[in-house]
Design a protein around this motif. Structure first.
Motif, short mmCIF file in Angstrom:
data_model
loop_
_atom_site.label_atom_id
_atom_site.label_comp_id
_atom_site.label_asym_id
_atom_site.label_seq_id
_atom_site.Cartn_x
_atom_site.Cartn_y
_atom_site.Cartn_z
N LEU A 1 20.45 -4.78 34.21
CA LEU A 1 19.34 -4.07 33.57
C LEU A 1 19.25 -4.51 32.12
O LEU A 1 20.25 -4.50 31.40
CB LEU A 1 19.59 -2.55 33.65
N TYR A 2 18.05 -4.88 31.70
CA TYR A 2 17.80 -5.31 30.33
C TYR A 2 16.85 -4.31 29.67
O TYR A 2 15.87 -3.88 30.29
CB TYR A 2 17.17 -6.70 30.29
N ALA A 3 17.15 -3.95 28.45
CA ALA A 3 16.28 -3.05 27.68
C ALA A 3 15.79 -3.77 26.44
O ALA A 3 16.59 -4.34 25.68
CB ALA A 3 17.02 -1.77 27.30
N ALA B 1 19.42 -5.45 41.71
CA ALA B 1 18.25 -6.19 41.24
C ALA B 1 18.38 -6.60 39.78
O ALA B 1 19.25 -6.13 39.05
CB ALA B 1 16.99 -5.35 41.44
N GLN B 2 17.47 -7.48 39.38
CA GLN B 2 17.30 -7.86 37.98
C GLN B 2 16.10 -7.08 37.44
O GLN B 2 14.97 -7.28 37.91
CB GLN B 2 17.06 -9.36 37.85
N VAL B 3 16.35 -6.18 36.49
CA VAL B 3 15.31 -5.26 36.04
C VAL B 3 15.20 -5.33 34.52
O VAL B 3 16.20 -5.27 33.80
CB VAL B 3 15.64 -3.81 36.46
N MET C 1 20.15 2.20 39.93
CA MET C 1 20.81 0.93 40.25
C MET C 1 22.29 1.11 40.56
O MET C 1 22.94 0.21 41.07
CB MET C 1 20.63 -0.05 39.08
N GLU C 2 22.84 2.29 40.21
CA GLU C 2 24.24 2.61 40.46
C GLU C 2 25.17 1.55 39.83
O GLU C 2 26.19 1.16 40.42
CB GLU C 2 24.52 2.78 41.95
N PHE D 1 7.62 -12.24 32.75
CA PHE D 1 9.00 -12.08 33.20
C PHE D 1 9.11 -11.73 34.68
O PHE D 1 10.22 -11.73 35.24
CB PHE D 1 9.69 -11.00 32.35
N VAL D 2 7.98 -11.44 35.33
CA VAL D 2 8.01 -11.08 36.75
C VAL D 2 8.15 -12.34 37.59
O VAL D 2 7.36 -13.28 37.47
CB VAL D 2 6.73 -10.33 37.15
N LYS D 3 9.14 -12.38 38.46
CA LYS D 3 9.32 -13.55 39.31
C LYS D 3 8.31 -13.52 40.46
O LYS D 3 7.74 -12.46 40.77
CB LYS D 3 10.74 -13.59 39.86
N PRO D 4 8.04 -14.64 41.12
CA PRO D 4 7.18 -14.62 42.30
C PRO D 4 7.72 -13.63 43.33
O PRO D 4 8.91 -13.65 43.66
CB PRO D 4 7.25 -16.06 42.81
N GLY D 5 6.86 -12.75 43.80
CA GLY D 5 7.29 -11.71 44.73
C GLY D 5 7.81 -10.46 44.06
O GLY D 5 8.08 -9.46 44.71
N GLY D 6 7.96 -10.50 42.73
CA GLY D 6 8.46 -9.35 41.99
C GLY D 6 7.36 -8.36 41.65
O GLY D 6 6.18 -8.58 41.95
N ARG D 7 7.76 -7.26 41.01
CA ARG D 7 6.81 -6.19 40.73
C ARG D 7 6.81 -5.84 39.24
O ARG D 7 7.82 -5.96 38.56
CB ARG D 7 7.18 -4.92 41.52
N MET D 8 5.64 -5.39 38.78
CA MET D 8 5.51 -4.82 37.43
C MET D 8 5.06 -3.37 37.59
O MET D 8 4.07 -3.09 38.26
CB MET D 8 4.52 -5.62 36.58
N ILE D 9 5.82 -2.45 36.98
CA ILE D 9 5.48 -1.03 37.00
C ILE D 9 4.86 -0.68 35.65
O ILE D 9 5.49 -0.83 34.62
CB ILE D 9 6.73 -0.15 37.24
N TRP D 10 3.61 -0.21 35.69
CA TRP D 10 2.88 0.16 34.47
C TRP D 10 2.88 1.67 34.33
O TRP D 10 2.48 2.40 35.25
CB TRP D 10 1.44 -0.35 34.56
#
Length: 437
Positions: free
Chosen positions: A260-262, A234-236, A254-255, A350-359
């Protein structure tokens, strides 16, 4: 140092802390600069005592009928550390470092402490009085029980890094620090909290840590990371990455696949992540800094998961940092709430359509969680709550026992509120919001 000197030092440090409201570490360091004779064991003993006093400051004073630092110190030593009255009296009277003999009222209260039964909530549960309505709102009739757990000493939790070795091999290498597996998650271990006068084992100097096999990370923080779910390929984006604890947990999930972007608005906080990622064997990470030229513009609307470890009061960490609860003000809470509104709005881009945001916050307060998310969802109707447990299950890290343990902590919105009375974690709030396709 003898008990007399240690006791007097604690009185001096607590007095200084309450006069200046600086971090306890600062008060301890200022005292130590003038006490070169104090060895490492002395400093650990005094630090442990001061932390326990601040964990139970209100109730210790109420039992003694005396709000002075001296009363709190001797009450903690007697009631919490089981130092006898005779030993206390001997230390207090000892020349030249004793703080002065017990008074008759002090002796009476140490023998027969005042009852806490009729004391207000903030006294029985040891938190600032102004927070009483907030805490009653979130915990209701369980407030005393739950807040009392926030006054306990915290364990040392470890995440076993699957990028470097198998969990069994990492656990075997942790025998020297007496770590045992936590059955809730498949890659987690725990070192039980040491006695108050001793330091926790130095995990960061053992070979397993330096090889990148383990990271120090609270179980609650690990559960929060697992909420990202199945993220291989995934793109995270870890939007408030800080020192990178959850970033590294996400990388392991993600193995080293996907990207992954920080990012963190304060580039100084990202500095440790460069070394930590190298030690952990992370190869799919890009660190984006506001001080650099790369920015985040190219990521708008493209992320499968945006992980937001949001700015907050840190109320959930009061077991580890009890001084912070006495330094917290209503103005600081309001500032954090305002920052959260901004972070939510920015991260959502930054969340794409269908993507998720974890708060995620390390706060149990509804003002920093449900209230902010409800406000956000009202203004952003393309986002909606999704059960956090779905993501944790999809991560393949949760055991069957873990599922049963977490279930009672699920909120009506499908979020999760963790607290130390249940799983011996720090206090965390975790919510998942999905953007419409």
């Amino acid at each position: 140092m003898r008990l007399s000197g240690r006791l007097s030092a604690a009185i001096e440090i607590i007095s200084d802390f309450e006069a200046r409201r600086v971090p306890l570490k600062t008060a301890l360091a200022d005292w130590a600069r003038g006490a070169r004779y104090a060895g490492a064991k002395d400093r650990a003993w005094i630090s442990g005592l001061c932390l326990d006093i601040l964990r139970n400051r209100q109730s210790l004073s109420a039992m003694m009928g005396d709000e002075s630092p001296r009363a709190a110190v001797i009450a903690c030593l007697h009631f919490e550390w089981a130092i006898s009255l005779d030993d206390l009296q001997g230390a207090l009277c000892e020349e030249p470092h004793g703080a002065g003999a017990l008074t008759e009222p002090e002796r009476v209260r140490l023998e027969t402490p005042n009852s806490l039964d009729d004391e207000p909530l903030h006294v029985r549960a040891n938190f600032p009085e102004w927070l009483a309505p907030n805490i009653e709102r979130v915990f209701g009739t369980d407030a005393v029980k739950i807040m009392s757990a926030f006054a306990d000493r915290a364990d040392v939790d470890l995440r076993l890094n699957g990028l470097k070795t198998e969990p069994e091999k990492a656990l075997s290498a942790l025998k020297s620090v007496k770590a045992k597996p936590i059955p809730l998650l498949k890659n987690t271990a725990r070192i039980e909290a040491p006695s108050p006068s001793e330091k926790a084992p130095a995990v960061t100097v053992i070979p397993a840590f330096n090889k990148g096999w383990v990271e120090v990370q609270d179980l609650g923080s690990q559960i929060a990371g697992a909420a990202a779910g199945e993220v291989k390929g995934a793109q995270v984006l870890d939007y408030c990455a800080g020192g990178g604890g959850k970033t590294l947990a996400l990388a392991a999930m993600m193995e080293n696949t996907g990207q992954l972007y920080a990012y963190d608005r304060d580039p100084r906080r990202l500095k440790p992540l460069f070394h930590r990622a190298k030690r952990a064997g992370v190869r799919n990470l890009q660190i984006r800094s506001p001080a650099g030229d790369e920015g985040l513009d190219d990521l708008v609307g493209k992320m499968d998961v945006v992980f937001v470890d949001a700015p907050c009061t840190g109320a959930g960490t009061w077991r580890r940092h009890p001084d912070t609860k006495w330094r917290l003000t209503e103005q600081q809470l309001q500032r954090r709430m305002q920052e959260q509104v901004i972070v939510l709005r920015q991260a959502a881009e930054f969340v794409k359509p269908g993507g998720r945001m974890i708060w995620v916050t390390c706060s149990f307060l509804m003002e920093e969680n449900e209230d902010r998310l409800s406000e956000f969802l009202s203004a952003n109707t393309d986002f909606s709550f999704e059960p956090v447990i779905d993501g944790i299950e999809a991560s393949n890290l949760l055991s069957q026992e873990g599922h049963g343990a977490i279930k009672p902590m699920i909120t009506p919105e499908g979020a999760i509120r963790l607290s130390p009375d249940k799983l011996r974690t720090d206090g965390f709030f975790i919510a998942t919001m999905r953007r419409a396709s």
